[in-house]
Design a protein around this motif. Structure first.
Motif, PDB file in Angstrom:
ATOM      1  N   ILE A 276      91.838  59.765 -45.886  1.00 18.22           N
ATOM      2  CA  ILE A 276      91.168  61.059 -45.731  1.00 18.22           C
ATOM      3  C   ILE A 276      91.592  61.730 -44.430  1.00 18.22           C
ATOM      4  CG2 ILE A 276      88.922  62.184 -45.417  1.00 18.22           C
ATOM      5  CD1 ILE A 276      87.734  60.097 -47.299  1.00 18.22           C
ATOM      6  N   VAL A 277      91.688  60.948 -43.369  1.00 18.58           N
ATOM      7  CA  VAL A 277      92.134  61.488 -42.079  1.00 18.58           C
ATOM      8  C   VAL A 277      93.511  62.129 -42.216  1.00 18.58           C
ATOM      9  CG1 VAL A 277      92.909  60.829 -39.761  1.00 18.58           C
ATOM     10  CG2 VAL A 277      90.743  59.943 -40.662  1.00 18.58           C
ATOM     11  N   LYS A 278      94.418  61.422 -42.854  1.00 13.92           N
ATOM     12  CA  LYS A 278      95.782  61.928 -43.023  1.00 13.92           C
ATOM     13  C   LYS A 278      95.805  63.203 -43.857  1.00 13.92           C
ATOM     14  CE  LYS A 278     100.357  60.621 -44.776  1.00 13.92           C
ATOM     15  NZ  LYS A 278     101.159  59.537 -45.413  1.00 13.92           N
ATOM     16  N   LEU A 279      95.102  63.202 -44.982  1.00 14.23           N
ATOM     17  CA  LEU A 279      95.092  64.381 -45.851  1.00 14.23           C
ATOM     18  C   LEU A 279      94.425  65.578 -45.175  1.00 14.23           C
ATOM     19  CD1 LEU A 279      94.225  62.834 -49.340  1.00 14.23           C
ATOM     20  CD2 LEU A 279      96.440  63.668 -48.548  1.00 14.23           C
ATOM     21  N   THR A 280      93.389  65.310 -44.408  1.00 13.29           N
ATOM     22  CA  THR A 280      92.697  66.396 -43.701  1.00 13.29           C
ATOM     23  C   THR A 280      93.622  67.043 -42.685  1.00 13.29           C
ATOM     24  OG1 THR A 280      90.572  65.264 -43.982  1.00 13.29           O
ATOM     25  CG2 THR A 280      90.678  66.973 -42.301  1.00 13.29           C
ATOM     26  N   LYS A 281      94.335  66.228 -41.943  1.00 11.75           N
ATOM     27  CA  LYS A 281      95.286  66.765 -40.964  1.00 11.75           C
ATOM     28  C   LYS A 281      96.417  67.524 -41.654  1.00 11.75           C
ATOM     29  CE  LYS A 281      94.464  63.359 -37.310  1.00 11.75           C
ATOM     30  NZ  LYS A 281      95.060  62.249 -36.511  1.00 11.75           N
ATOM     31  N   ASN A 282      96.900  66.985 -42.777  1.00 11.83           N
ATOM     32  CA  ASN A 282      97.979  67.652 -43.507  1.00 11.83           C
ATOM     33  C   ASN A 282      97.563  69.027 -44.024  1.00 11.83           C
ATOM     34  OD1 ASN A 282      99.633  65.461 -43.098  1.00 11.83           O
ATOM     35  ND2 ASN A 282      99.405  64.612 -45.155  1.00 11.83           N
ATOM     36  N   ARG A 283      96.271  69.184 -44.302  1.00 15.77           N
ATOM     37  CA  ARG A 283      95.756  70.457 -44.806  1.00 15.77           C
ATOM     38  C   ARG A 283      95.341  71.395 -43.683  1.00 15.77           C
ATOM     39  NH1 ARG A 283      91.246  68.137 -46.899  1.00 15.77           N
ATOM     40  NH2 ARG A 283      90.380  70.154 -47.492  1.00 15.77           N
ATOM     41  N   GLY A 284      95.553  70.968 -42.437  1.00 16.56           N
ATOM     42  CA  GLY A 284      95.233  71.824 -41.301  1.00 16.56           C
ATOM     43  C   GLY A 284      93.750  71.961 -41.034  1.00 16.56           C
ATOM     44  N   LYS A 285      92.945  70.994 -41.486  1.00 16.87           N
ATOM     45  CA  LYS A 285      91.506  71.034 -41.288  1.00 16.87           C
ATOM     46  C   LYS A 285      91.107  70.185 -40.079  1.00 16.87           C
ATOM     47  CE  LYS A 285      90.911  73.410 -45.104  1.00 16.87           C
ATOM     48  NZ  LYS A 285      90.438  74.811 -45.092  1.00 16.87           N
ATOM     49  N   GLU A 286      89.931  70.482 -39.536  1.00 15.41           N
ATOM     50  CA  GLU A 286      89.424  69.759 -38.380  1.00 15.41           C
ATOM     51  C   GLU A 286      88.604  68.546 -38.820  1.00 15.41           C
ATOM     52  OE1 GLU A 286      89.864  70.193 -35.154  1.00 15.41           O
ATOM     53  OE2 GLU A 286      91.092  72.004 -35.270  1.00 15.41           O
ATOM     54  N   LEU A 287      88.956  67.393 -38.299  1.00 17.75           N
ATOM     55  CA  LEU A 287      88.218  66.187 -38.637  1.00 17.75           C
ATOM     56  C   LEU A 287      86.776  66.241 -38.147  1.00 17.75           C
ATOM     57  CD1 LEU A 287      90.756  63.303 -37.947  1.00 17.75           C
ATOM     58  CD2 LEU A 287      89.721  63.878 -40.138  1.00 17.75           C
ATOM     59  N   LYS A 288      86.546  66.916 -37.043  1.00 18.99           N
ATOM     60  CA  LYS A 288      85.195  66.976 -36.491  1.00 18.99           C
ATOM     61  C   LYS A 288      84.219  67.705 -37.406  1.00 18.99           C
ATOM     62  CE  LYS A 288      86.042  71.188 -33.804  1.00 18.99           C
ATOM     63  NZ  LYS A 288      85.156  72.054 -34.580  1.00 18.99           N
ATOM     64  N   ASP A 289      84.741  68.427 -38.385  1.00 17.49           N
ATOM     65  CA  ASP A 289      83.891  69.202 -39.289  1.00 17.49           C
ATOM     66  C   ASP A 289      83.477  68.421 -40.531  1.00 17.49           C
ATOM     67  OD1 ASP A 289      83.980  71.412 -37.620  1.00 17.49           O
ATOM     68  OD2 ASP A 289      85.787  72.214 -38.590  1.00 17.49           O
ATOM     69  N   ILE A 290      83.986  67.197 -40.678  1.00 13.58           N
ATOM     70  CA  ILE A 290      83.638  66.432 -41.876  1.00 13.58           C
ATOM     71  C   ILE A 290      83.188  65.019 -41.503  1.00 13.58           C
ATOM     72  CG2 ILE A 290      85.222  67.717 -43.366  1.00 13.58           C
ATOM     73  CD1 ILE A 290      87.059  65.259 -43.311  1.00 13.58           C
ATOM     74  N   GLN A 291      82.447  64.425 -42.406  1.00 13.84           N
ATOM     75  CA  GLN A 291      82.056  63.026 -42.269  1.00 13.84           C
ATOM     76  C   GLN A 291      82.143  62.360 -43.631  1.00 13.84           C
ATOM     77  OE1 GLN A 291      81.897  60.404 -40.723  1.00 13.84           O
ATOM     78  NE2 GLN A 291      79.854  59.878 -39.948  1.00 13.84           N
ATOM     79  N   VAL A 292      82.731  61.189 -43.643  1.00 19.14           N
ATOM     80  CA  VAL A 292      82.762  60.331 -44.834  1.00 19.14           C
ATOM     81  C   VAL A 292      82.568  58.901 -44.351  1.00 19.14           C
ATOM     82  CG1 VAL A 292      84.159  59.361 -46.681  1.00 19.14           C
ATOM     83  CG2 VAL A 292      84.219  61.818 -46.252  1.00 19.14           C
ATOM     84  N   GLY A 293      81.723  58.169 -45.039  1.00 13.68           N
ATOM     85  CA  GLY A 293      81.547  56.756 -44.739  1.00 13.68           C
ATOM     86  C   GLY A 293      81.595  55.929 -46.013  1.00 13.68           C
TER      87      GLY A 293
END
Length: 332
Positions: A276-293
């Motif tokens: 998820i981290v990799k895909l989020t970065k690839n899409r230009g999104k901010e990780l700080k805006d999402i949470q997944v556990g």
């Protein structure tokens, strides 16, 4: 000379025999140790701090050699019926139209599955999901069809919008600014996975979804393979957080498949989060805006968890007691 040769030959054979017997005994001892190694069962895991009470209800069944399926249903019904828990069942925060819509799924050790989505007016969607699994040829019912089915099964139609949630919704309408938070401020989901005394796994997942979501929005929680997955040969996993991101990688199926490849539950959860981290970065999104556990449990009773950012915790109940654990996370 002949007697000496015979003596040496017999001595060598005896020595070899003793060595072989010693090796055989050592091997059998090692094998017996493996076979006799106790599994950590029964055991139940659930997401967030409301998992403590949920685990207690599940443990009542597991500790009496009950079936994992019955345990997970009973467990998640606790927050579903608690109006103080504002992200599950009765008392859940509404969508932007002021309607409380619920999602849930359940899966047993035989890969039987049942699911409901966008279900209104029913306090315990997990039990409706189980009825879909056991009493229909389908695996998912949604919206009005899910409600119609529930009423035919004898479930009671109720108003799930409590006063506090309605007030929050009306305050939100003043700006209608949609910035969903899926962390400790908005628990979002209870997912529960259990291993019973017979060594069988089951899981359940239930939610009212993101507060003030678009009407009709469905996250990962009712989707088998995304918010929940159980493989009785390998293990089980469930998820919480931003459902869209979990769906993107069919997260819980991924976690279980990684365990099938030999990863521990902890490492499998970590790998899924990193996808998820990799895909989020690839899409230009901010990780700080999402949470997944994710939380995961294998057939040995070993468990693990991992999430994107701090704030996620999970409850574990086994023979030693019931405890809340802060999950390790990626964003430090």
């Amino acid at each position: 000379m002949t007697n000496r040769r015979n003596f040496l030959k017999k001595t060598a054979l005896a020595t070899a025999g003793l060595a072989l017997a010693s090796f055989k005994n050592a091997t059998e001892t090692a094998e017996n140790k493996i076979e006799l190694k106790p599994s950590q069962k029964p055991i139940v895991l659930s997401t967030w701090n409301f998992g403590i009470k949920a685990n207690e209800a599940a443990w009542e069944i597991l500790s009496k050699n009950g079936r994992a399926l019955d345990a997970v249903e009973a467990g998640v019904k606790i927050p579903e019926g608690d109006p103080n828990e504002r992200s599950v069942g009765y008392g859940g925060r509404p969508d932007r139209d002021g309607k409380v819509t619920l999602d849930a799924c359940i899966m047993d050790e035989f890969s039987n599955i049942g699911s409901v989505a966008c279900l209104e007016h029913i306090k315990h969607p997990i039990s409706v999901a189980r009825a879909v699994m056991e009493k229909t040829p389908h695996v998912m019912l949604v919206g009005k069809g899910a409600l119609q089915f529930a009423l035919l099964q004898g479930f009671k139609k109720e108003n799930l919008l409590i006063e506090e949630s309605e007030k929050e919704w009306k305050d939100w309408l003043k700006t209608s600014q949609y910035k969903p938070i899926a962390n400790i401020e908005n628990h979002d989901t209870i997912g529960m996975i259990a291993l019973d005394a017979n060594g069988n796994l089951s899981g359940a997942c239930t939610t009212s979804g993101m507060a003030f979501k678009m009407h009709g929005r469905v996250g990962d929680s009712p989707i088998i393979g995304a918010g929940l997955y159980v493989d009785n040969e390998i293990g089980a996993a469930t998820a919480t957080g931003h459902g869209e991101e979990v769906i993107r990688i069919t997260g819980c199926h991924l976690v279980v498949e990684l365990m099938r490849q030999g990863l521990s539950p902890q490492k499998a959860c970590e790998e899924a989060v990193m996808r998820i981290v990799k895909l989020t970065k690839n899409r230009g999104k901010e990780l700080k805006d999402i949470q997944v556990g994710f939380i995961a449990l294998n057939k040995k009773g070993e468990y693990g968890s991992y999430c994107i950012q701090g704030g996620f915790n999970y409850a574990v109940h086994d023979a030693t007691g019931n405890k809340l654990i802060d999950a390790n996370y990626f964003l430090k």
